[in-house]
Design a protein around this motif. Structure first.
Motif, PDB file in Angstrom:
ATOM      1  N   GLY A  95       0.822  -1.212   0.000  1.00 60.42           N
ATOM      2  CA  GLY A  95       0.000   0.000   0.000  1.00 60.42           C
ATOM      3  C   GLY A  95       0.853   1.257   0.000  1.00 60.42           C
ATOM      4  N   THR A  96       1.923   1.238   0.822  1.00 58.80           N
ATOM      5  CA  THR A  96       2.787   2.410   0.903  1.00 58.80           C
ATOM      6  C   THR A  96       3.522   2.626  -0.414  1.00 58.80           C
ATOM      7  OG1 THR A  96       3.069   2.062   3.249  1.00 58.80           O
ATOM      8  CG2 THR A  96       4.699   3.446   2.159  1.00 58.80           C
ATOM      9  N   MET A  97       4.070   1.526  -0.966  1.00 58.50           N
ATOM     10  CA  MET A  97       4.817   1.679  -2.213  1.00 58.50           C
ATOM     11  C   MET A  97       3.902   2.158  -3.332  1.00 58.50           C
ATOM     12  SD  MET A  97       7.848  -1.067  -2.555  1.00 58.50           S
ATOM     13  CE  MET A  97       7.228  -2.430  -1.616  1.00 58.50           C
ATOM     14  N   ALA A  98       2.742   1.526  -3.432  1.00 60.18           N
ATOM     15  CA  ALA A  98       1.794   1.936  -4.474  1.00 60.18           C
ATOM     16  C   ALA A  98       1.388   3.390  -4.252  1.00 60.18           C
ATOM     17  CB  ALA A  98       0.569   1.031  -4.455  1.00 60.18           C
ATOM     18  N   ALA A 150      -6.236  -4.730   3.497  1.00 64.07           N
ATOM     19  CA  ALA A 150      -5.228  -3.902   4.182  1.00 64.07           C
ATOM     20  C   ALA A 150      -4.685  -2.838   3.230  1.00 64.07           C
ATOM     21  CB  ALA A 150      -4.086  -4.782   4.705  1.00 64.07           C
ATOM     22  N   ILE A 151      -4.466  -3.228   1.976  1.00 66.10           N
ATOM     23  CA  ILE A 151      -3.968  -2.252   0.991  1.00 66.10           C
ATOM     24  C   ILE A 151      -5.019  -1.173   0.778  1.00 66.10           C
ATOM     25  CG2 ILE A 151      -3.295  -1.917  -1.423  1.00 66.10           C
ATOM     26  CD1 ILE A 151      -2.219  -4.816  -1.356  1.00 66.10           C
ATOM     27  N   ALA A 152      -6.273  -1.613   0.593  1.00 64.34           N
ATOM     28  CA  ALA A 152      -7.341  -0.661   0.280  1.00 64.34           C
ATOM     29  C   ALA A 152      -7.510   0.381   1.388  1.00 64.34           C
ATOM     30  CB  ALA A 152      -8.651  -1.406   0.049  1.00 64.34           C
ATOM     31  N   THR A 153      -7.375  -0.052   2.648  1.00 65.12           N
ATOM     32  CA  THR A 153      -7.594   0.914   3.728  1.00 65.12           C
ATOM     33  C   THR A 153      -6.452   1.920   3.838  1.00 65.12           C
ATOM     34  OG1 THR A 153      -6.793  -0.805   5.183  1.00 65.12           O
ATOM     35  CG2 THR A 153      -9.125  -0.294   5.338  1.00 65.12           C
ATOM     36  N   SER A 154      -5.248   1.533   3.427  1.00 67.45           N
ATOM     37  CA  SER A 154      -4.116   2.432   3.692  1.00 67.45           C
ATOM     38  C   SER A 154      -3.669   3.230   2.473  1.00 67.45           C
ATOM     39  CB  SER A 154      -2.933   1.627   4.236  1.00 67.45           C
ATOM     40  OG  SER A 154      -2.486   0.712   3.271  1.00 67.45           O
ATOM     41  N   VAL A 155      -3.957   2.733   1.274  1.00 68.98           N
ATOM     42  CA  VAL A 155      -3.293   3.326   0.108  1.00 68.98           C
ATOM     43  C   VAL A 155      -3.758   4.753  -0.194  1.00 68.98           C
ATOM     44  CG1 VAL A 155      -4.847   2.410  -1.681  1.00 68.98           C
ATOM     45  CG2 VAL A 155      -2.466   2.826  -2.217  1.00 68.98           C
ATOM     46  N   ILE A 156      -5.046   5.030  -0.026  1.00 68.46           N
ATOM     47  CA  ILE A 156      -5.556   6.345  -0.429  1.00 68.46           C
ATOM     48  C   ILE A 156      -4.986   7.452   0.470  1.00 68.46           C
ATOM     49  CG2 ILE A 156      -7.620   7.710  -0.879  1.00 68.46           C
ATOM     50  CD1 ILE A 156      -7.560   5.444  -2.723  1.00 68.46           C
ATOM     51  N   ALA A 203       3.108   9.796   6.969  1.00 66.25           N
ATOM     52  CA  ALA A 203       2.131   8.965   6.269  1.00 66.25           C
ATOM     53  C   ALA A 203       2.242   7.511   6.720  1.00 66.25           C
ATOM     54  CB  ALA A 203       2.339   9.068   4.759  1.00 66.25           C
ATOM     55  N   LEU A 204       3.480   7.035   6.917  1.00 70.25           N
ATOM     56  CA  LEU A 204       3.679   5.656   7.373  1.00 70.25           C
ATOM     57  C   LEU A 204       3.019   5.428   8.725  1.00 70.25           C
ATOM     58  CD1 LEU A 204       7.407   4.742   6.620  1.00 70.25           C
ATOM     59  CD2 LEU A 204       5.394   4.394   5.220  1.00 70.25           C
ATOM     60  N   LYS A 205       3.158   6.434   9.615  1.00 62.39           N
ATOM     61  CA  LYS A 205       2.592   6.289  10.956  1.00 62.39           C
ATOM     62  C   LYS A 205       1.078   6.104  10.889  1.00 62.39           C
ATOM     63  CE  LYS A 205       5.895   8.806  13.779  1.00 62.39           C
ATOM     64  NZ  LYS A 205       6.132  10.103  14.423  1.00 62.39           N
ATOM     65  N   VAL A 206       0.446   6.843   9.976  1.00 56.15           N
ATOM     66  CA  VAL A 206      -0.999   6.705   9.844  1.00 56.15           C
ATOM     67  C   VAL A 206      -1.341   5.379   9.174  1.00 56.15           C
ATOM     68  CG1 VAL A 206      -3.072   7.710   8.831  1.00 56.15           C
ATOM     69  CG2 VAL A 206      -1.271   9.197   9.683  1.00 56.15           C
ATOM     70  N   SER A 207      -0.610   5.060   8.107  1.00 57.15           N
ATOM     71  CA  SER A 207      -1.037   3.916   7.301  1.00 57.15           C
ATOM     72  C   SER A 207      -0.722   2.574   7.962  1.00 57.15           C
ATOM     73  CB  SER A 207      -0.451   3.987   5.892  1.00 57.15           C
ATOM     74  OG  SER A 207       0.931   3.781   5.935  1.00 57.15           O
ATOM     75  N   GLY A 209      -1.259   1.885  11.061  1.00 57.55           N
ATOM     76  CA  GLY A 209      -2.463   1.635  11.856  1.00 57.55           C
ATOM     77  C   GLY A 209      -3.633   1.238  10.971  1.00 57.55           C
ATOM     78  N   LEU A 210      -3.780   1.949   9.850  1.00 57.47           N
ATOM     79  CA  LEU A 210      -4.898   1.651   8.953  1.00 57.47           C
ATOM     80  C   LEU A 210      -4.760   0.259   8.322  1.00 57.47           C
ATOM     81  CD1 LEU A 210      -5.500   5.079   7.210  1.00 57.47           C
ATOM     82  CD2 LEU A 210      -6.949   3.924   8.868  1.00 57.47           C
ATOM     83  N   SER A 211      -3.523  -0.135   8.006  1.00 58.80           N
ATOM     84  CA  SER A 211      -3.324  -1.465   7.438  1.00 58.80           C
ATOM     85  C   SER A 211      -3.782  -2.538   8.423  1.00 58.80           C
ATOM     86  CB  SER A 211      -1.852  -1.707   7.111  1.00 58.80           C
ATOM     87  OG  SER A 211      -1.380  -0.727   6.258  1.00 58.80           O
ATOM     88  N   LEU A 212      -3.507  -2.286   9.701  1.00 59.75           N
ATOM     89  CA  LEU A 212      -3.918  -3.247  10.724  1.00 59.75           C
ATOM     90  C   LEU A 212      -5.450  -3.300  10.794  1.00 59.75           C
ATOM     91  CD1 LEU A 212      -2.851  -5.208  12.803  1.00 59.75           C
ATOM     92  CD2 LEU A 212      -2.779  -3.362  14.462  1.00 59.75           C
ATOM     93  N   VAL A 213      -6.083  -2.130  10.713  1.00 60.70           N
ATOM     94  CA  VAL A 213      -7.547  -2.096  10.677  1.00 60.70           C
ATOM     95  C   VAL A 213      -8.053  -2.940   9.501  1.00 60.70           C
ATOM     96  CG1 VAL A 213      -9.572  -0.634  10.283  1.00 60.70           C
ATOM     97  CG2 VAL A 213      -7.745   0.169  11.775  1.00 60.70           C
ATOM     98  N   GLY A 214      -7.459  -2.708   8.329  1.00 59.67           N
ATOM     99  CA  GLY A 214      -7.863  -3.448   7.131  1.00 59.67           C
ATOM    100  C   GLY A 214      -7.677  -4.941   7.298  1.00 59.67           C
ATOM    101  N   THR A 215      -6.555  -5.318   7.886  1.00 62.85           N
ATOM    102  CA  THR A 215      -6.270  -6.740   8.092  1.00 62.85           C
ATOM    103  C   THR A 215      -7.317  -7.380   9.003  1.00 62.85           C
ATOM    104  OG1 THR A 215      -3.922  -6.347   7.848  1.00 62.85           O
ATOM    105  CG2 THR A 215      -4.555  -8.372   8.964  1.00 62.85           C
TER     106      THR A 215
END
Lengths: 273, 257
Positions: A95-98, A150-156, A203-207, A209-215
């Motif tokens: 998600g971060t790389m994309a 997990a990707i969907a929640t963090s990438v945007i 951005a990493l700090k936010v994402s 957490g969001l990736s974990l939510v998505g997972t």
């Protein structure tokens, strides 16, 4: 250590007292933080033991611990933890790389950025949970759908924060590069990327957490392993000790992941003492 | 032959609300190794003029000719120093000074050694591996100058290069920069709003009209042989300094009406 002591010897008594006061204060804060946690668990345990709350629906720390030990004895603990951490890390990295690649494209072409702007805003406000069933139909239950979630929640969010950082770079720094005849690629690699590192870490700090939510949401919706699976499974068979144990482990995992990003920040942002 | 020729240059900026004529039929001839000071009311297109010469923007009409060839885009013959140092805080001082060479793919052991020597010559030895935040404003400005000089331009454009510094530092850095530029025998065009600064450093001061900017008058500054390539501070003490100041001040004020 020696030089520190040597320097301290030069300080006035007032300064030494001042330093000691600060040190004591810091220790008291840590001590109280630990005590707060311990007393919360102690009150929970006591309340359950004395029947003030119904153990059947609240469980209690000692039984949650037993649930963890049982998982460990059955050899399932590491599998569940591994799934959740692995899926989060995978979703987070992809998600971060994309997100950074898309943000770079948007920076590269202001025209494309203007065209896509309303869609990104809408995608950002759509609750990503709603996409869960779609991923399950497309990818089947299990790892792939969970990682997609997990990707969907963090990438945007990554796209938006990083693109914003790219846009907010001092235009004079870019002008400076132009005076040397720099190409757009040189401007990107020598100014935009290094100047945005603090933003990217934010951005990493936010994402993370969001990736974990998505997972976890992904595991709720369809999986056979992971902390999210344990929580849903425990709830279904009314084993609240298992649910509580999984939630506590989840808290620890999320703190750990966040801490890893903070460590990364300290390593990377060295010029920003 | 003139080093730089600016022929009837006009420039219009376009925004959705308006069209702004920044420069109208601007003419200037600069000979090699000359130090030109340009003063004018704020917003008269001084900085625009430098961007045009640097090839960052194209004139609406007219042409700019450097060493006999018209300017189209940036060239390595021109060094541009901006209002602030804009050192990159993530790069060491040495890496900042090498930025231009790096962009131009001219970073070689020789050029690195030369830049290191310049840092030493200009009082920055021991700071090669420091980061910009560890340096004072004056030191940072000197690093910015070295970054510009490192690419060995023969025409230097200075856009209010000392305006971000406090007065004390400003005089000191002006002194250093003047000495360094004289020593390197560069052609210099410096834009400033500080009349005293222009007189103390330049061989010729150009006064510009308010927008649309054009040349209002020219003042050849000549303090006599004992002041040639002299220090700006020394020039400020000369009795002639006040005369020049009064004349240019009057010119600028008559602009205001």
């Amino acid at each position: 250590m020696n030089s520190k002591q040597g320097r301290q010897a030069l300080y006035s008594i007032e300064h030494v007292r001042y330093l000691r006061r600060i040190r004591v204060r810091r220790r008291i804060i840590v001590l109280l933080q630990i005590m707060l946690l311990i007393s919360a668990f102690a009150i929970w345990e006591a309340a359950a033991d004395y029947g003030w709350i119904n153990q059947f629906i609240t469980s209690k720390p000692s039984r949650a611990w037993t649930a963890v030990v049982n998982l460990f004895n059955r050899g399932e603990l590491w599998r569940h933890l591994g799934y959740t951490i692995g899926e989060t890390c995978l979703g987070f990295s992809v998600g971060t790389m994309a997100g950074i690649i898309v943000a770079a494209m948007l920076w590269w072409s202001d025209f494309i950025s203007k065209i896509l702007d309303p869609y990104i805003v809408i995608l950002n406000s759509v609750p990503k949970v709603a996409l869960g069933p779609i991923f399950i139909v497309w990818l089947g239950t299990g790892l792939k759908a969970v990682v997609a979630m997990a990707i969907a929640t963090s990438v945007i969010v990554t796209i938006m924060v990083v693109h914003n950082g790219f846009k907010n770079i001092d235009p004079n720094k870019i002008k400076l590069m132009h005076t040397f005849g720099a190409t757009r690629l040189q401007i990107f690699t020598k100014v935009v990327i290094p100047a945005s590192i603090p933003t990217m870490i934010a951005a990493l700090k936010v994402s993370v957490g969001l990736s974990l939510v998505g997972t976890i949401v992904g595991e709720f919706l369809g999986s056979k392993a992971g902390l999210g699976y344990l929580i849903v499974y425990g709830g279904q068979i009314f084993n609240m000790s298992l649910v509580m144990a999984a939630v506590i482990m989840l808290s620890i995992v999320s703190a750990l992941l966040y801490y890893i990003v903070v460590l990364l920040e300290r390593k990377v942002v060295k010029y920003n003492h | 032959m003139a080093k730089l020729l600016i022929n009837n240059v006009s420039l219009k900026y376009h925004t959705i609300e308006d069209e702004i004529e920044a420069l109208r039929e601007f003419n200037l001839k600069v000979t090699a190794e000359e130090f030109i000071g340009i003063v004018g009311p704020s917003g008269c297109g001084k900085s625009t003029l430098l961007s045009l010469i640097a090839g960052l923007i194209k004139p609406t009409t007219g042409s700019i000719i450097l060493d006999g060839t018209p300017i189209s885009g940036t060239t390595q013959k021109i060094g541009y120093m901006l209002q602030q140092d804009y050192l990159f805080e993530w790069r060491t001082i040495l890496d900042n000074a090498l930025l231009g060479l790096e962009v131009m793919h001219r970073k070689t052991p020789d050029s690195i050694a030369r830049v290191k020597q310049m840092l030493k010559d200009y009082g920055l030895s021991g700071f090669e591996n420091s980061y910009p935040h560890q340096l004072s404003g004056g030191m940072r400005q000197r690093v910015a100058l070295i970054r510009t000089l490192a690419t060995e331009p023969d025409l230097l454009l200075l856009d209010e290069p000392f305006s971000a510094l406090d007065y004390q530092t400003r005089l000191a850095v002006g002194e250093d920069v003047c000495r360094i530029l004289c020593q390197h025998r560069k052609t210099v065009i410096m834009v400033t709003h500080d009349i005293a600064e222009a007189i103390s450093m330049a061989d010729r001061v150009i006064v510009m009209t308010p927008r649309p900017g054009r040349v209002k008058s020219e003042h050849v500054i000549d303090f006599g042989p004992e002041y040639s390539h002299g220090s700006p501070l020394k020039r400020r003490e000369s009795p002639k300094f006040r005369e020049y100041f009064a004349a240019i001040w009057k010119e600028l004020n008559s602009n205001e009406q």
